[in-house]
Enzyme design. Sequence first.
Site, mmCIF file in Angstrom:
data_model
loop_
_atom_site.group_PDB
_atom_site.id
_atom_site.type_symbol
_atom_site.label_atom_id
_atom_site.label_comp_id
_atom_site.label_asym_id
_atom_site.label_seq_id
_atom_site.Cartn_x
_atom_site.Cartn_y
_atom_site.Cartn_z
ATOM 1 N N ARG A 170 10.949 29.762 26.106
ATOM 2 C CA ARG A 170 11.883 30.724 26.034
ATOM 3 C C ARG A 170 12.696 30.840 24.680
ATOM 4 N NH1 ARG A 170 14.898 31.550 30.720
ATOM 5 N NH2 ARG A 170 17.110 31.247 29.581
ATOM 6 N N ARG A 174 10.860 31.368 14.308
ATOM 7 C CA ARG A 174 10.520 32.374 13.219
ATOM 8 C C ARG A 174 10.471 31.691 11.948
ATOM 9 N NH1 ARG A 174 15.229 34.871 15.638
ATOM 10 N NH2 ARG A 174 14.614 36.020 17.468
ATOM 11 N N ARG A 247 19.635 21.906 39.174
ATOM 12 C CA ARG A 247 20.651 21.460 38.266
ATOM 13 C C ARG A 247 21.925 22.089 38.428
ATOM 14 N NH1 ARG A 247 20.456 16.747 36.772
ATOM 15 N NH2 ARG A 247 21.366 17.210 34.532
ATOM 16 N N ARG A 278 26.897 21.611 25.781
ATOM 17 C CA ARG A 278 27.614 22.677 24.879
ATOM 18 C C ARG A 278 29.059 22.926 25.075
ATOM 19 N NH1 ARG A 278 23.252 27.201 27.000
ATOM 20 N NH2 ARG A 278 23.501 26.986 29.200
ATOM 21 N N GLU A 304 30.485 22.085 28.800
ATOM 22 C CA GLU A 304 29.874 22.237 29.810
ATOM 23 C C GLU A 304 28.880 20.875 29.987
ATOM 24 O OE1 GLU A 304 27.089 25.759 29.800
ATOM 25 O OE2 GLU A 304 25.493 24.790 30.565
ATOM 26 N N TYR A 352 13.694 30.485 37.667
ATOM 27 C CA TYR A 352 14.557 30.660 36.438
ATOM 28 C C TYR A 352 14.597 32.030 35.841
ATOM 29 C CZ TYR A 352 16.409 28.411 32.110
ATOM 30 O OH TYR A 352 17.311 28.143 30.954
ATOM 31 N N ASP A 354 16.068 35.281 34.090
ATOM 32 C CA ASP A 354 17.521 35.853 33.252
ATOM 33 C C ASP A 354 18.031 37.141 34.063
ATOM 34 O OD1 ASP A 354 17.387 33.951 31.342
ATOM 35 O OD2 ASP A 354 15.892 35.030 30.195
#
Length: 371
Positions: A170, A174, A247, A278, A304, A352, A354
């Site tokens: 995901r 770069r 989860r 996070r 979190e 999963y 988005d």
Amino acid sequence: MKYDYLIVGAGLYGAVFAHEAKKAGKSVLVIDKRPNIAGNVYTKETEGIHVHIYGAHIFHTNNKQVWDYITQFAEFNRFTNSPVANYKGKLYSLPFNMYTFNQMWGVVTPEEAASKIEEQRKEITGEPQNLEEQAISLVGRDIYEKLIKGYTEKQWGRACKELPAFIIKRLPVRLTFDNNYFNALYQGIPVGGYTKMVENMLSGIEVRLNTDYLENKSEFDQLAETVVYTGAIDAYFGFRLGALEYRSVRFETELLDKPNFQGNAAVNYTDRETPWTRIIEHKWFEFGKDANGNDLPKTVISREYSSEWKPGDEPYYPVNDEKNGALYAEYKKLADAEKNIIFGGRLGEYKYYDMDAVIASALEKAKRCIR
Ligand code: UDP
């Protein structure tokens, strides 16, 4: 039958399907067991800040059809997600790009970075079989150890060797100086919050909150020709084949009497020792401004924490490993044998997804089924 469609769940899948059904002239009832619409994209305003109650949601897509669709319901700001990783107090840029490679190894040119990665990925020969191998083959062992391993094991509660490779794919890698977390043509946060956006999608549609479908299933089934169910598929079948694993996430949210806590919307804590995965500082999704463009004096942060789902918790992420995939396939057979019901969304399809993929899938389903 009073309604053509009963939609169970007022999240994105349910809201898109409901909107399309109403537009086609159908009668629709939407119910949700929570006290609010918008499912996990729900936002609530505190001190002028739209707090993402069920975790950070940054809309991003390459699908122009989906973008044109969703922007009917809200204007989007120009927020670009660039999270920062904190590993034992040292900061790294995400996703993995020239800034990260410079911070990690001191390399300056793309060629130097590429050769560093090349040298480190040699330990993986053949097709990566799991998340650990996939990660090392993408960015090498140093980045795996510092920015991936701890975070992933906290988030998923499983060893990286036991997780599917696709999860790490995901993230972009770069060889340019580009901290944009997503490879997406379109990206942003709905101005006025996600709740307002979903409210617009559900405009003119009857919605009943605090209403649990599974508690009174047979009564609800009498109400409509077709049910669109976006809850957990195993719960629908009373867990009769066993429970799928999910989860869950828990947030510790605080209002702080200062304007700036961490200077960014998301900071990932990628070491194993920090108990949270996070910290989100919600105001930065909207550049720290209120609706009138004024700077906000206070801030809201959410730590979190990830945990294994148990009954009573909110399921967030399906655990798409082999074992759960096989069990889902059995539930899917049961679902296919049911009549007059559509299973959709992250929980209904144990996928999963988005946000943009959920919207695309609901639109596609609506197009095929509503007549
Ligand atoms: N990930 C990581 N380190 C990070 C951020 C992400 O190792 O700092 C990995 C982790 O395995 C995670 C996956 O990348 O599960 C996907 O992350 P994403 O941000 O897409 O997850 P989400 O925002 O959906 O929780």
